[in-house]
Design a protein around this motif. Structure first.
Motif, short mmCIF file in Angstrom:
data_model
loop_
_atom_site.label_atom_id
_atom_site.label_comp_id
_atom_site.label_asym_id
_atom_site.label_seq_id
_atom_site.Cartn_x
_atom_site.Cartn_y
_atom_site.Cartn_z
N ILE A 164 0.85 -1.19 0.00
CA ILE A 164 0.00 0.00 0.00
C ILE A 164 0.89 1.24 0.00
O ILE A 164 1.74 1.41 0.88
N VAL A 165 0.71 2.08 -1.00
CA VAL A 165 1.50 3.31 -1.08
C VAL A 165 0.91 4.33 -0.12
O VAL A 165 -0.25 4.74 -0.26
N LEU A 166 1.71 4.72 0.87
CA LEU A 166 1.24 5.67 1.88
C LEU A 166 1.50 7.11 1.49
O LEU A 166 0.68 7.99 1.75
N ASP A 167 2.68 7.37 0.92
CA ASP A 167 2.98 8.71 0.45
C ASP A 167 3.96 8.63 -0.71
O ASP A 167 4.61 7.61 -0.92
N VAL A 168 4.03 9.73 -1.45
CA VAL A 168 4.88 9.81 -2.64
C VAL A 168 5.60 11.15 -2.59
O VAL A 168 5.01 12.18 -2.24
N THR A 169 6.89 11.15 -2.94
CA THR A 169 7.65 12.39 -3.05
C THR A 169 7.90 12.70 -4.52
O THR A 169 8.41 11.84 -5.25
N LEU A 170 7.52 13.90 -4.94
CA LEU A 170 7.57 14.29 -6.34
C LEU A 170 8.56 15.43 -6.56
O LEU A 170 8.70 16.32 -5.71
N ASP A 171 9.21 15.43 -7.70
CA ASP A 171 10.04 16.57 -8.11
C ASP A 171 9.16 17.79 -8.32
O ASP A 171 8.06 17.68 -8.89
N VAL A 172 9.65 18.96 -7.90
CA VAL A 172 8.96 20.22 -8.21
C VAL A 172 9.97 21.21 -8.77
O VAL A 172 11.18 21.01 -8.67
N GLU A 173 9.46 22.28 -9.33
CA GLU A 173 10.29 23.32 -9.94
C GLU A 173 9.58 24.65 -9.76
O GLU A 173 8.41 24.68 -9.32
N PRO A 174 10.22 25.77 -10.10
CA PRO A 174 9.53 27.06 -9.99
C PRO A 174 8.27 27.11 -10.86
O PRO A 174 8.22 26.53 -11.94
N SER A 175 7.29 27.83 -10.38
CA SER A 175 6.02 27.94 -11.09
C SER A 175 6.22 28.59 -12.47
O SER A 175 7.17 29.36 -12.68
N TYR A 176 5.33 28.29 -13.38
CA TYR A 176 5.39 28.84 -14.73
C TYR A 176 3.98 28.96 -15.29
O TYR A 176 3.03 28.37 -14.76
N ALA A 177 3.85 29.73 -16.34
CA ALA A 177 2.56 29.91 -17.01
C ALA A 177 2.56 29.13 -18.32
O ALA A 177 3.60 28.79 -18.88
N VAL A 178 1.35 28.81 -18.80
CA VAL A 178 1.16 28.07 -20.04
C VAL A 178 0.03 28.73 -20.82
O VAL A 178 -0.95 29.22 -20.23
#
Length: 419
Positions: A164-178
């Motif tokens: 059972i996956v309890l938590d996940v750590t994800l890569d993040v980066e500075p915010s950007y617009a699209v």
């Protein structure tokens, strides 16, 4: 009483018991009671990958975790959270994820465990953004895995087979617009003459077709990171494809009102308000539908699209829309983009499972033998054929045996795959 159906309504679950634990200790107590178990997320899978005749564990009442690292390059999140729940919290801190799927409604653990993806020549699947995860095995043991660990590349796209996956750590980066641009009626011959130019025309590109005609697709959606605009390049591409800018907002499915879709017309907006096709507050896509999807190496993409084109007269009557998009290779054992830059052929079918299943064997036979079906969508390839398309399958089977020796998480779906 069990949760009766999946999100689209095409599958009835068989679980005899459904539990909503509020702590890891409560999850352990459920596991200690014995029997077969599966974790159930936002129920967006269209096949029985999450089904069980035993106990469904639903983590939607577990403590909410959204913790940004001190370095501001990662975020640890509780596994049941939806991407649409996480994104505004990150944006408020000036951060972003590199990619999102077309639906922000899906849970993090469900998405990464099935190799679900967004789109972009230079962007990996949602699974490729995972740098760590915490698993609770059937024995009640906590296992924390990080990118670079021996088991990590096998565990991320784990099909719910390891624990059972309890938590996940994800890569993040500075915010950007699209900004998002929509064009209509691009010609298929011109698309296939230089598919790389088409899919490289933006940060994320989707080609939509109902296959009611074989000379032109219905729509071309181009999502572009800002401040880079590339307007001249888009205009030149549209001319080469014989396409014209849409004169208003569009839905991927012809004839459906576009209110559920994210803003178009080249209006810049926050990354999480443009990368998905659909807005979190609306029911996405058609609602009542069936989905299939096959990913092929880029080298086989034109052949795969031509195979679909050759079956257009059979596909069109049961199809709502076909979307074609791309993603960068990763090194995850059971990722559909594992070891190969991939092109995805996604089919949203009308809710007629009998007709869809009658068509799929011929579609699968026509596609290149490299095509990998999406783990969470409807396909008819047998287990031996699916296994043969993953060089690390035997390694994954060994990993599953190590993590779950009593086969507590194995269900009929996994048995069909040879687990």
């Amino acid at each position: 009483m069990g949760i009766e159906r999946n999100w689209a309504g095409n599958l009835a679950y068989r679980a005899s018991t459904v539990v909503h634990p509020r702590s890891v200790d409560e999850v352990r107590a459920v596991l200690a009671a014995g029997g077969s178990v599966r974790t159930l997320g936002t129920r967006h899978c269209f096949n029985d990958i999450a089904d069980t005749a035993g106990t469904h564990i639903v983590l939607d009442r577990m403590p909410i975790v959204i913790e940004v690292s001190e370095q501001r390059d990662a975020v640890r999140v509780s596994s049941a959270l939806r991407y649409g729940d996480i994104a505004p919290v990150l944006e408020a801190q000036g951060l972003a994820l590199a990619n999102l799927a077309s639906l922000p409604h899906i849970s993090v653990a469900g998405a990464v465990s099935t190799g679900t993806h967004g789109s972009g020549d230079a962007i990996g699947t949602l699974s490729s953004a995972v740098r760590g995860l915490t698993l609770l095995t059937a024995s009640g043991e906590i296992r924390q895995l990080s990118r670079g660990d021996a088991d990590f590349a096998g565990a991320v796209v784990g099909l719910g087979a390891l624990g059972i996956v309890l938590d996940v750590t994800l890569d993040v980066e500075p915010s950007y617009a699209v900004a998002q641009h929509v064009y209509e009626h691009p010609g298929w011959d011109a698309i296939l003459a230089d598919l790389d130019a088409v899919t490289g025309a933006g940060t994320s590109v989707s080609i939509f077709s109902t296959w009611q005609r074989t000379d032109a697709a219905d729509q071309l959606w181009i999502k572009q990171r800002q401040p880079e605009d590339r307007a001249a390049e888009r205009a030149a591409l549209a001319t080469a494809l014989g396409a014209v800018p849409a004169d208003g907002k569009r839905h991927p499915i012809l004839g459906v009102a576009p209110e559920a879709c994210t803003e178009q017309g080249g209006v810049p907006g926050e990354w999480f308000q443009r990368l998905p096709h659909f807005r979190l507050e609306f029911t996405p896509s058609a609602g009542a539908e069936i989905q299939s999807e096959y990913l092929v190496p880029r080298s086989d993409a034109v052949a795969a699209i031509e195979a679909v084109r050759s079956l257009a007269d059979r596909i069109a009557p049961v199809l709502l829309v076909n979307e074609i998009r791309t993603m960068r290779a990763d090194d995850l054992w059971l990722s559909m983009a594992g070891g190969q830059d991939a092109v995805a052929l996604h089919f949203t079918w009308k809710p007629d499972e009998q007709a869809v299943r009658a068509l799929l064997p011929d579609l699968e036979a026509a596609l290149p033998a490299s095509a990998r079906p999406h783990w969470g969508k409807v396909f008819t390839l047998d287990g031996a054929e699916v296994r043969a398309r993953y060089p690390r399958w035997d390694d994954f089977a060994a990993l599953r045996a190590q993590y779950d020796p009593e086969r507590r998480f194995v269900n009929e779906y996994l048995e069909r795959l040879g687990l």
